[in-house]
Design an enzyme around this catalytic site. Structure first.
Site, PDB file in Angstrom:
ATOM      1  N   THR A 200     -58.785  46.101  20.225  1.00 21.14           N
ATOM      2  CA  THR A 200     -57.589  46.896  19.955  1.00 21.14           C
ATOM      3  C   THR A 200     -56.606  46.785  21.111  1.00 21.14           C
ATOM      4  OG1 THR A 200     -56.750  49.124  19.488  1.00 21.14           O
ATOM      5  CG2 THR A 200     -58.688  48.975  20.912  1.00 21.14           C
ATOM      6  N   ARG A 201     -55.323  46.821  20.764  1.00 21.64           N
ATOM      7  CA  ARG A 201     -54.276  46.948  21.771  1.00 21.64           C
ATOM      8  C   ARG A 201     -53.376  48.135  21.411  1.00 21.64           C
ATOM      9  NH1 ARG A 201     -51.517  43.130  18.289  1.00 21.64           N
ATOM     10  NH2 ARG A 201     -49.286  43.579  18.358  1.00 21.64           N
ATOM     11  N   HIS A 205     -56.684  55.810  16.008  1.00 21.96           N
ATOM     12  CA  HIS A 205     -56.439  56.986  15.188  1.00 21.96           C
ATOM     13  C   HIS A 205     -57.693  57.290  14.359  1.00 21.96           C
ATOM     14  CE1 HIS A 205     -52.350  57.003  16.544  1.00 21.96           C
ATOM     15  NE2 HIS A 205     -52.118  55.790  16.068  1.00 21.96           N
ATOM     16  N   HIS A 208     -59.248  54.408  12.380  1.00 24.25           N
ATOM     17  CA  HIS A 208     -59.961  53.444  13.226  1.00 24.25           C
ATOM     18  C   HIS A 208     -61.302  54.015  13.675  1.00 24.25           C
ATOM     19  CE1 HIS A 208     -55.550  52.702  14.108  1.00 24.25           C
ATOM     20  NE2 HIS A 208     -55.924  51.550  13.594  1.00 24.25           N
ATOM     21  N   ARG A 295     -56.451  43.236   9.108  1.00 24.22           N
ATOM     22  CA  ARG A 295     -55.272  42.574   8.538  1.00 24.22           C
ATOM     23  C   ARG A 295     -54.332  42.183   9.681  1.00 24.22           C
ATOM     24  NH1 ARG A 295     -51.998  43.142   3.616  1.00 24.22           N
ATOM     25  NH2 ARG A 295     -49.796  42.957   4.156  1.00 24.22           N
ATOM     26  N   LEU A 408     -19.671  32.405  23.557  1.00 25.48           N
ATOM     27  CA  LEU A 408     -18.968  31.443  24.411  1.00 25.48           C
ATOM     28  C   LEU A 408     -18.229  32.143  25.558  1.00 25.48           C
ATOM     29  CD1 LEU A 408     -17.439  29.170  21.627  1.00 25.48           C
ATOM     30  CD2 LEU A 408     -19.084  28.408  23.373  1.00 25.48           C
ATOM     31  N   PRO A 409     -17.931  31.414  26.639  1.00 25.71           N
ATOM     32  CA  PRO A 409     -17.081  31.992  27.678  1.00 25.71           C
ATOM     33  C   PRO A 409     -15.746  32.444  27.082  1.00 25.71           C
ATOM     34  CG  PRO A 409     -18.070  29.936  28.449  1.00 25.71           C
ATOM     35  CD  PRO A 409     -18.394  30.051  26.992  1.00 25.71           C
ATOM     36  N   CYS A 410     -15.291  33.624  27.497  1.00 22.57           N
ATOM     37  CA  CYS A 410     -14.026  34.211  27.041  1.00 22.57           C
ATOM     38  C   CYS A 410     -14.072  34.661  25.574  1.00 22.57           C
ATOM     39  CB  CYS A 410     -12.841  33.258  27.247  1.00 22.57           C
ATOM     40  SG  CYS A 410     -12.660  32.688  28.952  1.00 22.57           S
ATOM     41  N   ALA A 411     -15.271  34.851  25.033  1.00 21.84           N
ATOM     42  CA  ALA A 411     -15.387  35.315  23.645  1.00 21.84           C
ATOM     43  C   ALA A 411     -15.023  36.787  23.507  1.00 21.84           C
ATOM     44  CB  ALA A 411     -16.799  35.088  23.127  1.00 21.84           C
ATOM     45  N   GLY A 412     -15.070  37.546  24.609  1.00 19.27           N
ATOM     46  CA  GLY A 412     -14.777  38.975  24.564  1.00 19.27           C
ATOM     47  C   GLY A 412     -15.979  39.860  24.833  1.00 19.27           C
ATOM     48  N   LYS A 413     -17.063  39.269  25.324  1.00 23.40           N
ATOM     49  CA  LYS A 413     -18.311  40.004  25.545  1.00 23.40           C
ATOM     50  C   LYS A 413     -18.133  41.141  26.549  1.00 23.40           C
ATOM     51  CE  LYS A 413     -20.354  36.294  26.961  1.00 23.40           C
ATOM     52  NZ  LYS A 413     -19.209  35.397  26.796  1.00 23.40           N
ATOM     53  N   SER A 414     -17.568  40.828  27.701  1.00 22.26           N
ATOM     54  CA  SER A 414     -17.470  41.831  28.772  1.00 22.26           C
ATOM     55  C   SER A 414     -16.564  42.988  28.380  1.00 22.26           C
ATOM     56  CB  SER A 414     -16.957  41.172  30.060  1.00 22.26           C
ATOM     57  OG  SER A 414     -17.878  40.207  30.530  1.00 22.26           O
TER      58      SER A 414
END
Length: 575
Positions: A200-201, A205, A208, A295, A408-414
């Site tokens: 088990t990881r 319950h 089990h 399963r 892409l660079p300058c895509a507007g992410k920031s």
């Protein structure tokens, strides 16, 4: 070196003897003195787990990281070179294979630079990541956590005899960290030749608990509760919380004369069916001749197209096929449901028609109960376990998450990221903003723009983000991150449920028109080499959680879309 198992009621180890690579006394002292004169390599956390289990015999009959003959045959036929069934490659990757000389000794050190072992190098060979991924995991999809991780491994594997000087120091639950020899000793004292192991990881319950007790009753033997506490899947409940719940369950609700709880420092591969075979081999080395398989055993979930990596019952079928050869019988994990009118659990296919039966899925447990701060029902989980889980698992709106902007660079992410950070703080979340350009100035100062340096930069951002999210912080990352494999490594670091990828899908010509620094023009004139979108590729995400367009939507509206998504997922509390 090996440890012969004498006077045991239990099944013999796989290969009949337990490997023991740990040296002591004057031999060890001499090796420690010589180690400072040797070149050394630093083991990853995964390889450190593997070294420990090699050293103590958990991977018997393996006595080293695999050489080329064993490795090749394991990939092709799930067998070692001597024809022994073994489904998973156990290897030691290195970056600078050309500098390692066959016939020389090399020191193996922990991630903290502690001396662990000395290897006499007998083989150095190149390996093919896609070939290994396809043959072992049946996929090259980087959504598979091991496939994603393999992208960061060195191009060479090394192998040779090992002399282990020290096992990793573990300061948590030392009384439960036992070698195969120690577990076998405990099992022998219980005087039962038949032992059923449970892997088990996750928390145990009531279903089990009932299943494991029934399995032990069915074979008339002993139960080995053997949870994995090495490397599991990002997003899994931490092993400290899990082990606390296991301990209290065993103390209060299991028969101490028929139950052994011991921890397994295994680095899982999530290889599904093949991993079930591997887990059975490991449990045989600890003394078990029965193994419970459920399963989707050791499944990493779904691929980039939303399809399961493995069929739900493939692991049971494969272990049943090789059960006789392994000497370990497969006990299928039958789905149990609760019958409230009778206050008992029953296998779902045995429930009388018309009888009320209830159950909870893992998703319901996480999202409807723990995620909303609701106590788990007593019929589902022991109150003692529920209390431990509620302490460790805050409501979803208090849990950490990572919003990862790529494009892409300058895509507007920031721009969108900065607006989003303000909006999230308005919802009461403390936010860390990791902008790619800013990180390069500080955390990644000195890195260039080669593919290797770009990957290093992204992985550094990802590591910091994963730590923030793991400690229940909100983190926003805005970085070009052009390569799918590296993005998926970050995805694996953070964890499936905490990671939200936002693809800012802005056309290249629009990005160029927004470029105030003139970087695109310099790249097209050849003044900048390897610029993303010009002479270096940008790989579009396959299945991002959110895709934004910026030519028909303002940055504020795009940020609001992400806020709405986070609210739907429960990461933000409503007003």
């Amino acid at each position: 070196m090996s440890s012969v198992v004498k006077d045991s009621l239990l099944i013999l180890p796989y290969g009949n003897t337990l490997v023991n690579l740990v040296v002591s006394g004057e031999v060890r002292n001499d090796l420690v003195r010589r180690a400072n004169e040797l070149s050394s390599i630093q083991l990853s956390p995964r390889c450190l787990c593997d070294l420990e289990l090699l050293a103590t015999g958990a991977f018997s009959p393996l006595d080293r990281f695999m050489g080329k003959a064993d490795y090749t045959r394991v990939l092709e036929e799930m067998r070692l070179a001597d024809d022994t069934l073994f489904p998973i490659p156990i290897t030691l990757p290195v970056v600078d294979g050309e500098t390692i000389r066959i016939g020389n000794e090399i020191a193996l050190r922990s991630p903290k630079n502690e001396l662990m072992a000395i290897m006499l190098v007998e083989e150095v060979f190149q390996w093919d990541r896609d070939l290994e991924a396809a043959q072992v995991y049946r996929t090259t999809d980087v959504r598979h956590p091991l496939v994603a991780e393999m992208a960061s491994w060195g191009k060479f594997y090394i192998s040779g005899p090992l002399k282990v000087l020290e096992l990793p120091k573990r300061y948590d639950f030392p009384d439960l960290r036992r070698t195969p020899v120690e577990v076998r000793s405990l099992l022998n004292r219980l005087r039962c030749p038949d032992v059923v192991a449970f892997q088990t990881r996750n928390p145990i319950h009531r279903a089990h608990e009932e299943l494991t007790k029934r399995a032990a009753d069915k074979i008339g033997g002993t139960l080995l509760l053997h949870p994995v506490v090495g490397l599991t899947k990002p997003g899994d409940i931490d092993h400290y919380t899990r082990v606390r719940s296991y301990k209290i369950l065993v103390e209060k609700h299991y028969d101490s004369h028929r139950t052994v709880l011991s921890l397994l420092p295994l680095a899982m591969r999530f290889a599904g069916p093949k991993e079930a075979l591997w887990h059975a081999i490991i449990r045989r080395n600890y003394g078990a001749n029965y193994f419970i398989v459920g399963r989707d055993h050791a499944s990493p979930g779904r691929d980039s197209n939303g399809n399961p990596f493995y069929g739900p019952y493939e692991a049971q079928e494969l272990l049943a096929k090789f059960s006789s050869e392994l000497g370990v019988k497969m006990v299928p994990y039958k789905e149990l449901v609760y019958l409230p009118e009778e206050d008992r659990y029953e296998e779902v296919h045995r429930v009388p028609q018309g009888k009320k039966a209830i159950s909870l899925s893992g998703t319901e447990v996480r999202e409807e109960y723990l995620g909303n701060g609701k106590p788990l029902p007593a019929w589902f989980t022991r109150p003692e376990v529920a209390a431990i889980l509620s302490q460790a698992y805050p409501p979803r709106h208090q849990q950490g998450f990572c919003v990862w902007f790529t494009g892409l660079p300058c895509a507007g992410k920031s721009t969108i990221a900065e607006i989003l950070a303000v909006m999230l703080m308005g919802h009461g979340r403390q936010v860390t903003l990791l902008d790619g350009d800013v990180v390069r100035t500080h955390l990644s100062k000195g890195l260039g723009f080669s593919k290797a340096d770009r990957d290093t930069n992204i992985l550094r951002i990802g590591f910091v983000a994963s730590e923030i999210a793991r400690h229940d912080g909100a983190v926003i990352c805005a970085a070009v991150s052009p390569y799918s494999a590296t993005r998926n490594q970050v995805h694996s670091m953070v964890g499936e449920e905490r990671f939200i990828m936002v693809f800012v899908d802005t056309p290249l010509e629009v990005c160029e028109s927004r470029d105030l620094k003139g970087l695109y023009q310099k790249a097209r004139r050849g003044e900048i080499k390897g610029f993303t979108g010009v002479d270096d590729p940008y790989e579009d995400p396959v299945a991002p959680e959110i895709t934004l367009t910026t030519t028909d939507c303002s940055p504020e509206d795009n940020a609001r879309k992400i806020v709405m998504y986070l609210m739907e997922k429960g990461f933000l509390a409503g007003d």
